[in-house]
Motif scaffolding. Sequence first.
Motif, PDB file in Angstrom:
ATOM      1  N   UNK A 154      48.537  49.646  27.746  1.00 34.99           N
ATOM      2  CA  UNK A 154      49.837  49.233  28.265  1.00 34.99           C
ATOM      3  C   UNK A 154      50.023  49.700  29.699  1.00 34.99           C
ATOM      4  N   UNK A 155      49.727  50.963  29.933  1.00 36.02           N
ATOM      5  CA  UNK A 155      49.934  51.505  31.286  1.00 36.02           C
ATOM      6  C   UNK A 155      48.968  50.865  32.268  1.00 36.02           C
ATOM      7  N   UNK A 156      47.698  50.690  31.850  1.00 38.46           N
ATOM      8  CA  UNK A 156      46.738  50.048  32.756  1.00 38.46           C
ATOM      9  C   UNK A 156      47.203  48.656  33.125  1.00 38.46           C
TER      10      UNK A 156
ATOM     11  N   UNK B  82      39.163  47.297  36.425  1.00 38.84           N
ATOM     12  CA  UNK B  82      38.337  46.338  35.705  1.00 38.84           C
ATOM     13  C   UNK B  82      39.174  45.291  35.000  1.00 38.84           C
ATOM     14  N   UNK B  83      40.486  45.543  34.942  1.00 36.52           N
ATOM     15  CA  UNK B  83      41.339  44.532  34.333  1.00 36.52           C
ATOM     16  C   UNK B  83      41.746  43.448  35.313  1.00 36.52           C
ATOM     17  N   UNK B  87      38.369  37.453  41.811  1.00 39.83           N
ATOM     18  CA  UNK B  87      39.111  36.536  42.661  1.00 39.83           C
ATOM     19  C   UNK B  87      39.712  37.260  43.832  1.00 39.83           C
ATOM     20  N   UNK B  88      40.752  36.717  44.327  1.00 40.54           N
ATOM     21  CA  UNK B  88      41.354  37.257  45.542  1.00 40.54           C
ATOM     22  C   UNK B  88      41.820  38.691  45.376  1.00 40.54           C
ATOM     23  N   UNK B  89      42.394  38.967  44.207  1.00 43.50           N
ATOM     24  CA  UNK B  89      42.936  40.309  44.022  1.00 43.50           C
ATOM     25  C   UNK B  89      41.843  41.352  44.134  1.00 43.50           C
ATOM     26  N   UNK B  90      40.683  41.046  43.577  1.00 41.22           N
ATOM     27  CA  UNK B  90      39.608  42.035  43.640  1.00 41.22           C
ATOM     28  C   UNK B  90      39.137  42.215  45.072  1.00 41.22           C
ATOM     29  N   UNK B  91      39.039  41.108  45.779  1.00 42.43           N
ATOM     30  CA  UNK B  91      38.609  41.229  47.171  1.00 42.43           C
ATOM     31  C   UNK B  91      39.628  42.021  47.976  1.00 42.43           C
ATOM     32  N   UNK B 113      37.658  42.720  31.966  1.00 44.16           N
ATOM     33  CA  UNK B 113      38.350  42.148  30.810  1.00 44.16           C
ATOM     34  C   UNK B 113      39.649  41.543  31.286  1.00 44.16           C
ATOM     35  N   UNK B 114      40.104  40.618  30.520  1.00 47.35           N
ATOM     36  CA  UNK B 114      41.312  39.911  30.929  1.00 47.35           C
ATOM     37  C   UNK B 114      42.497  40.392  30.132  1.00 47.35           C
TER      38      UNK B 114
END
Lengths: 198, 648
Positions: A154-156, B82-83, B87-91, B113-114
């Motif tokens: 949840x926090x992550x 890692x969540x 895409x753009x956010x990672x860059x 992971x999504x």
Amino acid sequence: MELLCIRQWISGLLPTWLSAWCIKPVGGALVRQEPEYILLALMGSPLKKIMLCSSEKEIFSVEEQVMVQHSVIINNMIEDGSYNHEESKIPLDCVDSKTLKKVIDYCTHHTHHHNDNQEDLEAWDAQFLNVDSNGLYDLLMAANYLEIRNLLDLIYGTIKNMIKGKKIDEIRRIFNIKDHGFTPEEEEQNRKEYPHFY
Amino acid sequence: MSKVFGFSGVDNFCPGGSIYACGNPKEASLFLPLGPQVDVYFPPRKRSRISAPFVFNGEWLEQKQKTSIESLPDECLFEILRRLPAGQDRSACACVSKRWLMCLSNICKSEICCNKSAAPQSSLSVKEGDDEEFGGEGYLSRSLEGKKATDIRLAAIAVGTASRGGLGKLSIRGSNSDRVVTNLGLKAVGHGCPSLKSLSLWNIATIDDEGLIEIANGCQQLEKLDLCKCPAITDKGLIAVVRKCPNLTELSLESCPNIGNECLSAIGKSCSNLKSIAIKDCSSVGDQGIACLFSSTNLLLSKVKLQALTISDLSLAVIGHYGKAVTDLVLNSLPNVSERGFWVMGNGNGLQKLKSLTVGPCLGLTDVGLEAVGKGCPNLKAIHLRKSTLLSDNGLVSFVKATSSLESLQLEECHRISQLGFLGVLFNCGAILKAISLTSCFGFKDLNMVLPPSSPCESLRSLSIINCPGFGNATLSVLGKQCPQLQHVELSGLNGVRDAGLLSLLESNEGGLVKVNLSDCVNLTDKAVSSLVNLHGWTLEVLNLDGCKNVSDASMVAIAKNCPLLCDLDVSKCTITDTGIAALAEAKQFNLQILSLSGCSLVSDRSLPSLKKLGSTLLGLNIQHCNSISSSTVDMLVEQLWRCDILS
């Protein structure tokens, strides 16, 4: 007297196959195990409470079942028998009282309300995490230490949402990153290569 | 009273609790009418009393000591990052701070992971989309050199290219600076670039097997690997790559002293797709490794290059016997190989498909050896021999007699070869030889010979004699008679060639010369050039007179008149003046594409109109070192001849 009533009540609750199974080997002979202990072991002792001690030496009393269900660390401690219900308290030196109280709140709510529908739970979670960044990090460290998987997720997720879609300067401000660690040339190169991120 | 002053600052002074005990001072509700339970006598901290209206300023916040995300341990940061979907956010996150970049670069594809979204179908499709996006197809290529070759740049590349098509080709040239590429950088590449196809690492002493193993684990589609001067890499690292990257087709190892036989035998066992291998200057590679490499049944190498190794005759024997699929073989500087090695290689009868052989300075290449090779390789089309000091005329001639399909012969610095050998080749080549080239063969002496009548070599199309000081008119005239179908002639740096010799060559030529290069033949004059263009102007496409000091405007006039097909003219360092250029410009149907006037100091600004006229078809113009052309003229030219690439 009381114990006998409880015993009968519990025996009534046990399915017959399990009653038959209440036999355990002791010293080479098979001894019939009292059913209520088996059931209590299965149910995680709902009536038993455990003591958690925060870094500020404040003691919190929590139902054992609640903590065992959520926290892997506490579950392991109790399972391997190092915790004595009568005397000991679990010292949690890295968690302060305020955070510990919140963690206990979370675990208690989720245990008692786990049958609620998804939206209500999510709404409660959102409200629960409506704290400032200091509090959030403290919660995260506590959940990490106690290994409470769903609180961690949840926090992550919340922090990830705070990052998503923001520009870099904003991210640095929100998360109070004072020193980005890049050399001036690297920083400049990044700004040239990705101007729309800044 | 004293109790108040002696107060040390504990929060429970205020019965309702200090309003500053909770984190966020910005919470508006705090400043609404304070409830009766909160004492207005302010908090027991040693600060001045602040009266309403409450004024915020930055320093107040700092004193509160807001902790930052930097205080979280790496594993938590990893979990957060890692969540983020690719895409753009990672860059963007990769540019936030160095710590975030290094953390992001450690996330591999399987670890992303999504969100758990409410509808299971949508989460599934998001996940698939991410799989495709991450790493991409490998369209991008990046190259890092010198100071820019650092771990941070590599991590940034790994993260940044993952969502923009994926990194396909990476080349890193190290340097001796302080910040270098280490295993961490390669680890980032391994995690972030699963579609990497070609990797080239030069001169990096700080990476070792660990880094290469990370690449092997992450980039399993690797096809080309090139290692040069990486002393810390040993067999272990390379074996990992060889085992895990089944698509490896090209491998090149140079100056890696710790890579040896073990690795080669692993290659022999595991690599079934390897086609090309080049090993240069690796002192640990020996006969055993080469033997394992070639004798393996599932490996069919087609291009082999072995240079500066301590291998001996045994390796050549193995190659000669087992090299069934080898088409290109290069053997350079093998000091331990003797005549026996070449003889065995030729007699091994395994090099049936060999098309091209290049032998560098090997003392083992003697007449006997070369003849054996000629006999043993029936499909040999091209041979290039460098510094074969022991090769004599007889050996060359017997070699040419032994081969049945030789099309191209190149000799460089073979000082024992003289005209006899050369002409012997021409006589005996069996009408298949198309190209012959001699460079720096000092054994030539221009002798006037009376030769027996023999049929001319109709197949020779290309003749190239470069810097052989003994070459002169006599040989040239004999050549002319012997090779009437020449199309490309290159006579460079030959002081002995004069007009008469060239004339005899030109006159004997029946086919029509297409490319003529007479650079640095300082004794040629306008007469030769005029005859050339008169006789062959109607086929001439490329003419190079670089350094022919005696060529002047008269040649230009002749060229303009006679060469409709000319597209490349080089008259650098000739005595050309404006008149010459004007004459060129007057030519009708002139289609010149490349013109080089570098070093022609007599060409001045007055040529501007002629150059402009020529410029209508020009694609490249070289006016370097034309001291009489002013910079304003150059600027004007650059402006007006926008299609033309001007060097000045």
